[in-house]
Write a protein that holds these residues in place. Structure first.
Motif, PDB file in Angstrom:
ATOM      1  N   ILE A   1      -7.150   0.117  -0.054  1.00  0.00           N
ATOM      2  CA  ILE A   1      -5.799  -0.436   0.022  1.00  0.00           C
ATOM      3  C   ILE A   1      -4.852   0.326  -0.890  1.00  0.00           C
ATOM      4  O   ILE A   1      -3.694   0.584  -0.539  1.00  0.00           O
ATOM      5  N   ARG A   2      -5.339   0.699  -2.070  1.00  0.00           N
ATOM      6  CA  ARG A   2      -4.500   1.467  -2.990  1.00  0.00           C
ATOM      7  C   ARG A   2      -4.066   2.782  -2.362  1.00  0.00           C
ATOM      8  O   ARG A   2      -2.886   3.156  -2.416  1.00  0.00           O
ATOM      9  N   ARG A   3      -5.017   3.495  -1.724  1.00  0.00           N
ATOM     10  CA  ARG A   3      -4.686   4.773  -1.084  1.00  0.00           C
ATOM     11  C   ARG A   3      -3.708   4.569   0.073  1.00  0.00           C
ATOM     12  O   ARG A   3      -2.748   5.345   0.242  1.00  0.00           O
ATOM     13  N   GLU A   4      -3.953   3.541   0.874  1.00  0.00           N
ATOM     14  CA  GLU A   4      -3.084   3.296   2.027  1.00  0.00           C
ATOM     15  C   GLU A   4      -1.669   2.937   1.606  1.00  0.00           C
ATOM     16  O   GLU A   4      -0.693   3.367   2.236  1.00  0.00           O
ATOM     17  N   LEU A   5      -1.549   2.158   0.535  1.00  0.00           N
ATOM     18  CA  LEU A   5      -0.217   1.820   0.043  1.00  0.00           C
ATOM     19  C   LEU A   5       0.512   3.059  -0.468  1.00  0.00           C
ATOM     20  O   LEU A   5       1.720   3.220  -0.239  1.00  0.00           O
ATOM     21  N   GLU A   6      -0.219   3.920  -1.148  1.00  0.00           N
ATOM     22  CA  GLU A   6       0.401   5.158  -1.629  1.00  0.00           C
ATOM     23  C   GLU A   6       0.910   5.996  -0.463  1.00  0.00           C
ATOM     24  O   GLU A   6       2.016   6.552  -0.515  1.00  0.00           O
ATOM     25  N   GLN A   7       0.112   6.086   0.599  1.00  0.00           N
ATOM     26  CA  GLN A   7       0.537   6.847   1.784  1.00  0.00           C
ATOM     27  C   GLN A   7       1.781   6.227   2.422  1.00  0.00           C
ATOM     28  O   GLN A   7       2.711   6.941   2.822  1.00  0.00           O
ATOM     29  N   LEU A   8       1.777   4.907   2.512  1.00  0.00           N
ATOM     30  CA  LEU A   8       2.944   4.231   3.077  1.00  0.00           C
ATOM     31  C   LEU A   8       4.188   4.459   2.221  1.00  0.00           C
ATOM     32  O   LEU A   8       5.277   4.736   2.746  1.00  0.00           O
TER      33      LEU A   8
ATOM     34  N   GLN B   1      -1.883   2.278   8.617  1.00  0.00           N
ATOM     35  CA  GLN B   1      -1.731   1.654   7.304  1.00  0.00           C
ATOM     36  C   GLN B   1      -0.711   0.525   7.348  1.00  0.00           C
ATOM     37  O   GLN B   1      -0.898  -0.534   6.726  1.00  0.00           O
ATOM     38  N   LEU B   2       0.384   0.745   8.092  1.00  0.00           N
ATOM     39  CA  LEU B   2       1.393  -0.311   8.229  1.00  0.00           C
ATOM     40  C   LEU B   2       0.811  -1.523   8.947  1.00  0.00           C
ATOM     41  O   LEU B   2       1.036  -2.665   8.539  1.00  0.00           O
ATOM     42  N   THR B   3       0.055  -1.268   9.999  1.00  0.00           N
ATOM     43  CA  THR B   3      -0.556  -2.362  10.759  1.00  0.00           C
ATOM     44  C   THR B   3      -1.474  -3.199   9.882  1.00  0.00           C
ATOM     45  O   THR B   3      -1.449  -4.427   9.937  1.00  0.00           O
ATOM     46  N   ARG B   4      -2.276  -2.537   9.061  1.00  0.00           N
ATOM     47  CA  ARG B   4      -3.186  -3.283   8.189  1.00  0.00           C
ATOM     48  C   ARG B   4      -2.396  -4.182   7.223  1.00  0.00           C
ATOM     49  O   ARG B   4      -2.719  -5.358   7.028  1.00  0.00           O
ATOM     50  N   GLN B   5      -1.348  -3.610   6.619  1.00  0.00           N
ATOM     51  CA  GLN B   5      -0.564  -4.398   5.668  1.00  0.00           C
ATOM     52  C   GLN B   5       0.090  -5.605   6.348  1.00  0.00           C
ATOM     53  O   GLN B   5       0.121  -6.709   5.788  1.00  0.00           O
ATOM     54  N   LEU B   6       0.569  -5.404   7.561  1.00  0.00           N
ATOM     55  CA  LEU B   6       1.225  -6.506   8.271  1.00  0.00           C
ATOM     56  C   LEU B   6       0.204  -7.542   8.742  1.00  0.00           C
ATOM     57  O   LEU B   6       0.519  -8.733   8.803  1.00  0.00           O
ATOM     58  N   GLU B   7      -1.001  -7.094   9.072  1.00  0.00           N
ATOM     59  CA  GLU B   7      -2.058  -8.053   9.419  1.00  0.00           C
ATOM     60  C   GLU B   7      -2.408  -8.920   8.209  1.00  0.00           C
ATOM     61  O   GLU B   7      -2.627 -10.128   8.343  1.00  0.00           O
ATOM     62  N   GLY B   8      -2.461  -8.286   7.042  1.00  0.00           N
ATOM     63  CA  GLY B   8      -2.721  -9.050   5.821  1.00  0.00           C
ATOM     64  C   GLY B   8      -1.603 -10.034   5.528  1.00  0.00           C
ATOM     65  O   GLY B   8      -1.852 -11.173   5.120  1.00  0.00           O
TER      66      GLY B   8
ATOM     67  N   THR C   1       5.058   0.976  -6.626  1.00  0.00           N
ATOM     68  CA  THR C   1       4.835  -0.453  -6.831  1.00  0.00           C
ATOM     69  C   THR C   1       3.698  -0.894  -5.916  1.00  0.00           C
ATOM     70  O   THR C   1       3.103  -0.096  -5.208  1.00  0.00           O
ATOM     71  N   GLY C   2       3.431  -2.157  -5.920  1.00  0.00           N
ATOM     72  CA  GLY C   2       2.381  -2.691  -5.048  1.00  0.00           C
ATOM     73  C   GLY C   2       1.183  -3.153  -5.845  1.00  0.00           C
ATOM     74  O   GLY C   2       0.665  -2.414  -6.676  1.00  0.00           O
ATOM     75  N   ASN C   3       0.775  -4.373  -5.593  1.00  0.00           N
ATOM     76  CA  ASN C   3      -0.344  -4.964  -6.316  1.00  0.00           C
ATOM     77  C   ASN C   3      -1.586  -4.927  -5.446  1.00  0.00           C
ATOM     78  O   ASN C   3      -1.707  -5.683  -4.489  1.00  0.00           O
ATOM     79  N   VAL C   4      -2.525  -4.052  -5.774  1.00  0.00           N
ATOM     80  CA  VAL C   4      -3.736  -3.931  -4.956  1.00  0.00           C
ATOM     81  C   VAL C   4      -4.710  -5.066  -5.221  1.00  0.00           C
ATOM     82  O   VAL C   4      -5.740  -5.161  -4.560  1.00  0.00           O
ATOM     83  N   GLU C   5      -4.410  -5.917  -6.194  1.00  0.00           N
ATOM     84  CA  GLU C   5      -5.289  -7.057  -6.444  1.00  0.00           C
ATOM     85  C   GLU C   5      -5.331  -8.001  -5.243  1.00  0.00           C
ATOM     86  O   GLU C   5      -6.275  -8.759  -5.087  1.00  0.00           O
ATOM     87  N   ASP C   6      -4.302  -7.960  -4.403  1.00  0.00           N
ATOM     88  CA  ASP C   6      -4.300  -8.846  -3.235  1.00  0.00           C
ATOM     89  C   ASP C   6      -5.186  -8.306  -2.105  1.00  0.00           C
ATOM     90  O   ASP C   6      -5.117  -8.785  -0.978  1.00  0.00           O
ATOM     91  N   HIS C   7      -6.032  -7.323  -2.441  1.00  0.00           N
ATOM     92  CA  HIS C   7      -6.986  -6.840  -1.434  1.00  0.00           C
ATOM     93  C   HIS C   7      -7.930  -7.954  -1.006  1.00  0.00           C
ATOM     94  O   HIS C   7      -8.545  -7.886   0.064  1.00  0.00           O
ATOM     95  N   LEU C   8      -8.045  -9.007  -1.814  1.00  0.00           N
ATOM     96  CA  LEU C   8      -8.903 -10.130  -1.451  1.00  0.00           C
ATOM     97  C   LEU C   8      -8.412 -10.822  -0.187  1.00  0.00           C
ATOM     98  O   LEU C   8      -9.198 -11.450   0.530  1.00  0.00           O
ATOM     99  N   VAL C   9      -7.131 -10.724   0.083  1.00  0.00           N
ATOM    100  CA  VAL C   9      -6.603 -11.269   1.344  1.00  0.00           C
ATOM    101  C   VAL C   9      -7.277 -10.587   2.525  1.00  0.00           C
ATOM    102  O   VAL C   9      -7.695 -11.238   3.490  1.00  0.00           O
ATOM    103  N   PHE C  10      -7.404  -9.262   2.446  1.00  0.00           N
ATOM    104  CA  PHE C  10      -8.016  -8.502   3.534  1.00  0.00           C
ATOM    105  C   PHE C  10      -9.522  -8.785   3.603  1.00  0.00           C
ATOM    106  O   PHE C  10     -10.100  -8.839   4.685  1.00  0.00           O
ATOM    107  N   LEU C  11     -10.131  -8.972   2.443  1.00  0.00           N
ATOM    108  CA  LEU C  11     -11.560  -9.275   2.421  1.00  0.00           C
ATOM    109  C   LEU C  11     -11.819 -10.645   3.042  1.00  0.00           C
ATOM    110  O   LEU C  11     -12.757 -10.814   3.827  1.00  0.00           O
ATOM    111  N   GLU C  12     -10.994 -11.624   2.705  1.00  0.00           N
ATOM    112  CA  GLU C  12     -11.159 -12.955   3.286  1.00  0.00           C
ATOM    113  C   GLU C  12     -10.934 -12.914   4.794  1.00  0.00           C
ATOM    114  O   GLU C  12     -11.651 -13.559   5.560  1.00  0.00           O
ATOM    115  N   LYS C  13      -9.940 -12.160   5.219  1.00  0.00           N
ATOM    116  CA  LYS C  13      -9.680 -12.031   6.658  1.00  0.00           C
ATOM    117  C   LYS C  13     -10.900 -11.463   7.366  1.00  0.00           C
ATOM    118  O   LYS C  13     -11.299 -11.930   8.450  1.00  0.00           O
TER     119      LYS C  13
END
Length: 367
Positions: A102-109, A233-240, A337-349
């Motif tokens: 998620i950190r890498r994808e956010l950086e790319q975005l 990467q955008l799709t993943r973030q919007l799914e989360g 910016t961007g808080n990668v700690e919310d990666h748990l949202v994607f893990l729960e999904k």
């Protein structure tokens, strides 16, 4: 601990697989809570978990129901134990890997969007405003619906009070016999109105989730021109984002239903109070019943008003949280910016998606 967790989850999944009234989402709630509590590796945390309500709950379900789940429990066990054991290992490992991904994808975005920072900011701000406009009527309608139900109940109670008072004024000999049916009638009116309220509030979460889908899709379309090379990467973030917002709506729906049941518990004693007065009897029974009838409207009316205020506040809080989620998305997409700690949202999904898929495959095997 892995084997214990696998056994406990196996018990819950087996029961859920055999009972139509237990859904994959319900199991996912328990599984996710279980593993998030297990995420701390400290021995004292694990020891506390073993004695916690959720640990005991899973253990009891497993011990008490394993022998009665169904005739295909043996086949189910062969499927479930590897699944549960894998889930334990995957949650631990995937959390670390997913956070880095998620950190890498956010950086790319952020790199892709940085030349269009002002346009992106304006687009998301517009989406936030549109989301607020879409949600506002629902919070207002929620309060109005409860207010209407309250008015209906007060009207019914006013008629009930008139009928009951008329019986008292008749000055007939056996008050207990003539008044007794009114206690059952009062209980029926209260239960019916609470059931009506519960039924009318039930679609609320689905309506909000539909608006979430609309808003997220509009946000995707508005940002797509700026993210041609990072659409995935955008799709993943919007799914989360969508998952997080819908989860909030479902949590609020559960709170509404809990509050409705609490309302039932608060109103039901009024009918019981009437029964108790009749059972006590006594020389002042008529006076006691008259005082009861006189104060009934105010007591019930206050309970309904408190409920209306609570439900309205829930609706307003949900709207605020959903808008906050959209604002947080805007912040995540800004450079550096961007808080990668919310990666748990994607893990729960992922956990919920896998559990739903697993349940679907189990249903096919059972048919």
């Amino acid at each position: 601990m892995q084997l214990k967790a696998a056994a406990l989850i196996f018990g819950l999944l087996a029961i859920a697989g055999a009972q139509a009234d237990v859904s994959a989402d319900q199991v996912a709630d328990v599984v996710w809570k279980y593993f998030t509590q297990l995420s701390g590796n400290a021995k004292e945390t694990v020891d506390q978990l073993q004695q916690s309500e959720i640990g005991q709950q899973l253990h009891i379900l497993f011990q008490d129901n394993l022998q009665t789940v169904s005739t295909y429990a043996g086949d189910l066990q062969k499927q479930l134990i590897p699944f549960a054991t894998d889930l334990q290992a995957r949650l631990t490992e995937d959390s670390r890997k997913l956070k880095e991904q998620i950190r890498r994808e956010l950086e790319q975005l952020q790199i892709q969007l940085s030349p269009f920072a002002d346009e992106v900011h304006q687009q998301i701000s517009r989406n936030v405003q549109e989301l607020q406009a879409k949600l506002s009527p629902y919070a207002e309608e929620l309060g109005k619906q409860v207010e209407k139900n309250s008015a209906d109940l007060r009207q019914q109670l006013a008629l009930f009070r008139q009928q009951l008072q008329a019986k008292l004024d008749e000055n007939i000999g056996n008050l207990r016999t003539s008044i007794a049916p009114y206690a059952d009638e009062l209980q029926q009116q209260i239960s019916q109105k609470v059931d009506d309220t519960k039924r009318q509030l039930a679609p609320y979460a689905d309506e909000i989730k539909a608006k979430v889908d609309e808003s997220v899709e509009e946000l995707r379309r508005s940002l797509s021109p700026y993210t041609q090379e990072v659409q995935e990467q955008l799709t993943r973030q919007l799914e989360g984002l969508s998952f997080q917002m819908k989860k909030r709506a479902e949590e609020m729906q559960s709170q509404l239903l809990e509050q409705t049941e609490e309302l039932r518990l608060k109103l039901s004693p009024y009918a019981q109070e009437l029964r108790e007065k009749l059972e006590d009897g006594g020389a002042d029974l008529r006076e006691s019943l008259t005082l009861y009838v006189t104060g009934l409207d105010g007591k019930v009316g206050q309970q309904m008003e408190d409920f209306r205020q609570t439900v309205t506040l829930y609706g307003q809080n949900l709207n605020r949280l959903l808008v906050q989620n959209m604002e947080e998305m805007r912040q995540k997409l800004e450079p550096h910016t961007g808080n990668v700690e919310d990666h748990l949202v994607f893990l729960e999904k992922d956990v919920r998606d896998r559990l739903n898929s697993f349940f679907d495959s189990m249903k096919q095997l059972g048919n």
